[in-house]
Design a protein around this motif. Structure first.
Motif, short mmCIF file in Angstrom:
data_model
loop_
_atom_site.label_atom_id
_atom_site.label_comp_id
_atom_site.label_asym_id
_atom_site.label_seq_id
_atom_site.Cartn_x
_atom_site.Cartn_y
_atom_site.Cartn_z
N PHE A 1 0.75 -1.11 0.15
CA PHE A 1 -0.01 0.09 -0.02
C PHE A 1 0.68 1.47 0.08
N TYR A 2 0.52 2.18 -0.86
CA TYR A 2 1.07 3.67 -0.88
C TYR A 2 0.24 5.05 -1.13
N GLY A 3 -1.13 4.42 -1.05
CA GLY A 3 -2.11 5.45 -1.28
C GLY A 3 -2.42 6.42 -0.12
N ASP A 4 -1.29 7.01 0.47
CA ASP A 4 -1.36 7.87 1.70
C ASP A 4 -0.68 9.08 1.43
N ARG A 5 -1.32 10.42 1.08
CA ARG A 5 -0.81 11.54 0.99
C ARG A 5 0.34 11.85 2.10
N PRO B 1 -2.94 -0.58 -13.09
CA PRO B 1 -2.71 -1.63 -12.13
C PRO B 1 -0.76 -1.70 -12.07
N GLY B 2 -0.60 -2.26 -10.87
CA GLY B 2 1.02 -2.36 -10.54
C GLY B 2 1.54 -3.36 -11.15
N ASN B 3 2.80 -3.14 -11.66
CA ASN B 3 3.76 -4.19 -11.91
C ASN B 3 4.97 -3.73 -11.16
N PRO B 4 5.22 -4.52 -10.10
CA PRO B 4 4.80 -6.17 -10.04
C PRO B 4 4.17 -6.62 -8.97
N THR B 5 3.30 -5.62 -8.30
CA THR B 5 2.61 -6.10 -7.45
C THR B 5 1.18 -6.38 -7.41
N GLY B 6 0.47 -5.91 -8.66
CA GLY B 6 -0.68 -6.08 -9.05
C GLY B 6 -1.87 -5.48 -8.24
N SER C 1 -7.42 2.92 -5.53
CA SER C 1 -8.62 3.53 -5.48
C SER C 1 -8.96 4.98 -6.35
N PRO C 2 -10.24 5.22 -6.81
CA PRO C 2 -10.35 6.35 -7.47
C PRO C 2 -10.14 7.67 -6.21
N GLU C 3 -10.18 7.52 -5.04
CA GLU C 3 -9.79 8.49 -4.14
C GLU C 3 -8.31 8.60 -4.01
N ALA C 4 -7.52 7.50 -4.07
CA ALA C 4 -6.08 7.57 -3.89
C ALA C 4 -5.66 8.32 -5.18
N THR C 5 -5.95 8.00 -6.31
CA THR C 5 -5.69 8.40 -7.63
C THR C 5 -5.76 10.02 -7.56
N ARG C 6 -6.90 10.37 -7.26
CA ARG C 6 -7.24 11.89 -7.16
C ARG C 6 -6.29 12.63 -6.14
N MET C 7 -5.87 11.83 -5.02
CA MET C 7 -5.14 12.60 -4.20
C MET C 7 -3.67 12.50 -4.92
N VAL D 1 -8.29 -5.88 -14.49
CA VAL D 1 -8.75 -5.42 -13.25
C VAL D 1 -9.65 -6.55 -12.77
N TYR D 2 -9.55 -7.40 -11.59
CA TYR D 2 -10.35 -8.45 -11.38
C TYR D 2 -11.44 -8.46 -10.13
N SER D 3 -11.65 -7.01 -10.04
CA SER D 3 -12.89 -6.67 -9.08
C SER D 3 -13.96 -5.85 -9.92
N ASP D 4 -14.74 -5.23 -9.06
CA ASP D 4 -15.93 -4.37 -9.80
C ASP D 4 -15.12 -2.86 -9.79
N GLN D 5 -13.76 -2.59 -9.14
CA GLN D 5 -13.53 -1.30 -9.00
C GLN D 5 -13.10 -0.94 -10.37
N ARG D 6 -13.48 0.38 -10.67
CA ARG D 6 -12.90 0.94 -11.96
C ARG D 6 -11.52 1.62 -11.96
N ILE D 7 -10.65 1.53 -12.87
CA ILE D 7 -9.50 2.08 -12.83
C ILE D 7 -9.66 3.61 -13.28
N VAL D 8 -9.51 4.62 -12.58
CA VAL D 8 -9.35 5.99 -12.96
C VAL D 8 -7.89 6.43 -13.47
N SER D 9 -8.17 6.71 -14.71
CA SER D 9 -6.85 7.42 -15.41
C SER D 9 -6.63 8.89 -14.96
N LEU D 10 -5.49 8.78 -14.77
CA LEU D 10 -5.05 10.57 -14.05
C LEU D 10 -5.42 11.50 -15.51
N ALA D 11 -5.52 11.04 -16.77
CA ALA D 11 -5.94 11.90 -17.80
C ALA D 11 -7.31 12.42 -17.50
#
Length: 398
Positions: free
Chosen positions: A148-152, A171-176, A180-186, A208-218
């Protein structure tokens, strides 16, 4: 002869450096199950080959340095489908996502400048940063925390006066791992508030293997000057050998600077760009089938890993990699031994040792990256070989 300090500070890829040992093992008649390299075995869509076979020109000419119009428009339409509006001038065709990243780093780094990257990270990020004169400044994570690294506060604690960019893979290489959308926004907010580039390697977006959507920074209109997207057809369409990617940014000044490099290397392959443009005609069924297959493979790997005592691993949410902490002291030595001294009925296994996926010295020595890109029965056998190898490795010391 003297070599540059830049290249001397680079290492061989942990994904490929054991190739000579693999050649020797195969010469002895051993079969190697490759978990070390992210080479999908999913069939490349037929559209790629049809486009090349239908090429009619009598001269195979240089393509325009920014890319051929057909490819640039295909990429633009793909992002339009994601709700992201680009102009063709926001996209540069590159020789894979790797060259896109190299070009960006060459454009933004001076000697000693730093790039913040959550570790573990794709080892070539270090190579490309070093060759551009920069330094990787890792954002520490751990297997026990699921990387985990999604902490400001955690990210801002690593920013220094030399920081020029944050580089993430989602999604991450090498960790997979996925953000979250909130962490991407942060992270976008951090880049904006500290006037940093944010380089987003999003080449595994479909996996992505869950229902969570990948939010692009674009997707964030308030950071268009900060955001650079690295893209590629390699994994999305199982077309690694075509070496076609894209550098994407609505920062016009950055694109203008990057074009200097694109013109210096002349162009990306004309034929491969034509094939790549055709790949984007593949429909949703292609991506759905890929996702379903990799989901099964991920579950197989996790089931097998849970049977091995002493393993630490969080179930990955995306891409087709996972980082595993093994009950061994040195994954490099273990991998070499698997190729030189171990076999089970003539079989052995390869993975990518984890230490070079880290920027912090000494971290990752007991970790490996597994790429679950083998068909189901081969993946089952490879994981059995890993378990047997660990047992035999410990037994030899007794």
């Amino acid at each position: 002869m003297k070599f540059s300090q830049k290249i001397e500070q680079c290492n061989l890829s942990p994904i490929r450096k054991f190739h000579p040992y693999a050649v020797e093992a195969e010469a002895k008649g051993r079969k190697i199950y490759h978990l070390n390299i992210g080479q999908p075995d999913i069939e490349t869509p037929r559209e790629f080959f049809d486009a090349i076979q239908n090429f009619q020109s009598s001269v195979l000419a240089y393509a325009p340095s920014p890319g051929i119009p057909e490819y640039l428009e295909s990429v633009r339409q793909y992002y339009h489908g994601l709700g992201i509006e680009l102009e063709s001038g926001d996209i540069l065709a590159t020789n894979g996502g790797s060259e896109a990243l190299q070009i960006v780093l060459q454009c933004i780094l001076d000697e000693g400048d730093e790039v913040l990257i959550p570790e573990p990270f794709y080892p070539n990020y270090n190579t490309f940063t070093r060759l551009a004169g920069g330094v990787v400044h890792p954002i520490p994570t751990s297997a026990e925390e699921g990387f985990f690294y999604g902490d400001r506060a955690r990210i801002e604690a690593e920013i220094t006066p030399k920081t020029r960019a944050i580089l993430i893979t989602n999604p991450g290489n090498p960790t997979g791992t996925i953000l979250s959308p909130e962490a991407t926004r942060m992270i976008a907010d951090v880049a904006r508030d500290h006037n940093l580039f944010i380089i987003a390697d999003e080449v595994y977006r479909e996996f992505v293997y869950s229902d969570q959507r990948i939010v692009s920074l674009a997707e964030f209109p308030d950071v268009v000057e900060n955001v650079v997207i690295i893209d590629s057809i390699s994994k999305r369409f199982s077309a690694c050998g075509a070496r076609i990617g894209a550098l994407i940014s609505r920062n016009k000044e950055l694109i203008g600077q990057a074009l200097k490099v694109c013109q210096g290397r002349l162009c990306s392959s004309t034929l491969d760009q034509l094939g790549a443009a055709a790949l984007y005609e593949a429909g949703p069924a292609y991506f759905a089938a890929q996702k379903e297959e990799y989901h099964r493979r991920r579950d197989t790997v996790m089931r097998k890993l849970r049977e091995i005592p002493g393993v630490v691993c969080k179930c990955p949410e995306g891409a087709f990699y996972l980082m595993v902490k093994l009950p061994v002291d040195d994954a490099d030595a273990f991998q070499k031994w698997l190729l030189t001294d171990f076999e089970d009925h003539g079989d052995t296994v390869m993975f990518a040792p984890g230490e070079q996926f880290y920027g912090t010295p000494g971290k990752g020595r007991s970790e490996i990256r597994i790429a679950y890109v083998l068909k189901q029965e081969d993946l089952e056998r490879a994981m059995d070989l890993l378990a047997l190898g660990i047992q035999a490795y410990h037994a030899r010391k007794q």
